[in-house]
Design an enzyme around this catalytic site. Structure first.
Site, PDB file in Angstrom:
ATOM      1  N   GLU A 103       0.835  -1.201   0.000  1.00 57.45           N
ATOM      2  CA  GLU A 103       0.000   0.000   0.000  1.00 57.45           C
ATOM      3  C   GLU A 103       0.876   1.259   0.000  1.00 57.45           C
ATOM      4  O   GLU A 103       0.600   2.223  -0.727  1.00 57.45           O
ATOM      5  CB  GLU A 103      -0.916  -0.011   1.219  1.00 57.45           C
TER       6      GLU A 103
ATOM      7  N   GLU B 267      -4.484   0.410  -3.905  1.00 61.03           N
ATOM      8  CA  GLU B 267      -3.103   0.892  -3.968  1.00 61.03           C
ATOM      9  C   GLU B 267      -2.124  -0.276  -3.898  1.00 61.03           C
ATOM     10  O   GLU B 267      -1.117  -0.294  -4.618  1.00 61.03           O
ATOM     11  CB  GLU B 267      -2.830   1.872  -2.827  1.00 61.03           C
TER      12      GLU B 267
ATOM     13  N   ASP C 188       0.869   3.902  -3.205  1.00 55.48           N
ATOM     14  CA  ASP C 188       0.520   5.323  -3.092  1.00 55.48           C
ATOM     15  C   ASP C 188       1.432   6.174  -3.970  1.00 55.48           C
ATOM     16  O   ASP C 188       0.976   7.068  -4.685  1.00 55.48           O
ATOM     17  CB  ASP C 188       0.625   5.749  -1.626  1.00 55.48           C
TER      18      ASP C 188
ATOM     19  N   ASP D  44      -7.222   1.132   0.134  1.00 55.00           N
ATOM     20  CA  ASP D  44      -5.895   0.625   0.511  1.00 55.00           C
ATOM     21  C   ASP D  44      -5.512  -0.578  -0.349  1.00 55.00           C
ATOM     22  O   ASP D  44      -4.371  -0.696  -0.822  1.00 55.00           O
ATOM     23  CB  ASP D  44      -5.881   0.221   1.989  1.00 55.00           C
TER      24      ASP D  44
END
Length: 234
Positions: free
Chosen positions: A45, A121, A49, A118
Site C-alpha cells: 500500500e 493501492e 501510493d 488501501d
C-alpha cells in the site's frame, strides 16, 4: 478467515498477467488476516501510493497542457482520494477477493471505502513490481477510466452549520443517543438539535458517520419543532 475468489478472474479484469501470483495474493491480504507470519498488504500500500501519484501525475500532465500547477494538484488530489480509489476497486470487484478475518468480514469489510482504497493501492504496487511502470500505467488507466474524479459526498455537518448560521441560529448540537451491536460491528445513533427545536437522527459505524447522517437528514427534511426523537432498537 474468509476465502478469496478465483484470482484468475481478477487477473483478467486487471488486464495484467502476473509472473509472480504471490504478489497479488499479498496485495489482497488485510492485516487482520496476516496470520502468524505477519505478511499483509501494508508495505505494498505504501509503495502503491507513490506509484499511483506518478501515474496520475503523468497522465493529467499530458491530458491538460493548459492547466497550471495548482489546478493539476487539485485534480490529482481528487483522483487519488479514497472515494475514487474505492470506486475503482468496486469496478474490479476487488472486495470479493480480499483476505479478511471473520471480524472484518462480519463488519462489512469487503465494501468499506478505506479498505478498498488501501487494497487498490496495494494491487497497483503488485502490478508495478511484477511488470514495471508500463504495466502500472495500464492498470491505472483501467482504474480511473477517463480520469474524471468521483464526486465526493458533501460534508453535511458543515452545510447544516452554514445554513443555521445564515438564519442567525446557534450551531447545531449533536448528542449520542446510544449504540448497539458487537465491538467489530458497532452502530452508533446520533441526534442533532437545532435552535428552533427541530431534530433529526442518523446512524453509522462511527460517531462521526452518525453525525454526518443526522446532519444529512436535517438538511433534506425539516422536522416538526419539538418532535420526539426515536430511540435506537433495544
Amino acid at each position: 478467515m474468509a476465502e478469496q475468489g478465483d484470482l484468475s478472474v481478477l487477473i483478467k479484469r486487471l488486464g495484467h498477467a502476473f509472473r509472480e501470483s504471490g504478489l497479488l495474493s499479498l496485495a489482497l491480504t488485510h492485516p487482520s488476516a496476516a496470520g502468524k507470519e505477519g505478511a499483509d498488504n501494508q508495505r505494498l500500500e505504501f509503495l502503491g501510493d507513490a506509484v499511483l501519484e506518478l501515474c496520475v501525475s503523468d497522465e493529467i500532465y499530458a491530458r491538460h497542457p493548459d492547466m497550471r500547477e495548482g489546478e493539476l494538484t487539485q485534480l490529482r488530489a481528487a483522483l487519488v482520494r479514497e472515494e475514487s480509489l474505492a470506486e475503482a476497486a468496486r469496478g474490479f470487484g476487488l472486495g470479493e477477493f480480499l483476505r479478511l478475518d471473520h471480524g472484518e468480514e462480519a463488519s462489512g469489510g469487503r465494501d468499506k471505502p478505506s479498505m478498498l482504497a488501501d487494497a487498490m493501492e496495494a494491487v497497483l504496487a503488485a502490478v508495478y513490481l511484477d511488470g514495471g511502470l508500463p504495466a502500472a500505467r495500464a492498470v491505472c488507466g483501467r482504474m480511473l477510466g477517463d480520469f474524471t474524479p468521483v464526486a465526493a459526498e458533501p460534508n453535511w455537518k458543515s452545510a447544516l452549520q452554514e445554513r443555521e448560521q445564515a438564519r442567525g441560529h446557534h450551531a447545531p448540537l449533536y448528542h449520542v443517543m446510544g449504540d448497539e451491536g458487537p465491538p467489530h460491528a458497532r452502530v452508533f445513533f446520533v441526534e442533532v438539535c437545532l435552535q428552533d427545536g427541530r431534530r433529526a437522527q442518523g446512524s453509522g459505524a462511527s460517531k462521526k458517520q452518525a453525525e454526518q447522517e443526522a446532519a444529512k437528514a436535517a438538511m433534506k427534511r425539516e422536522g416538526r419543532p419539538g418532535s420526539p426523537a426515536p430511540r435506537p432498537p433495544a
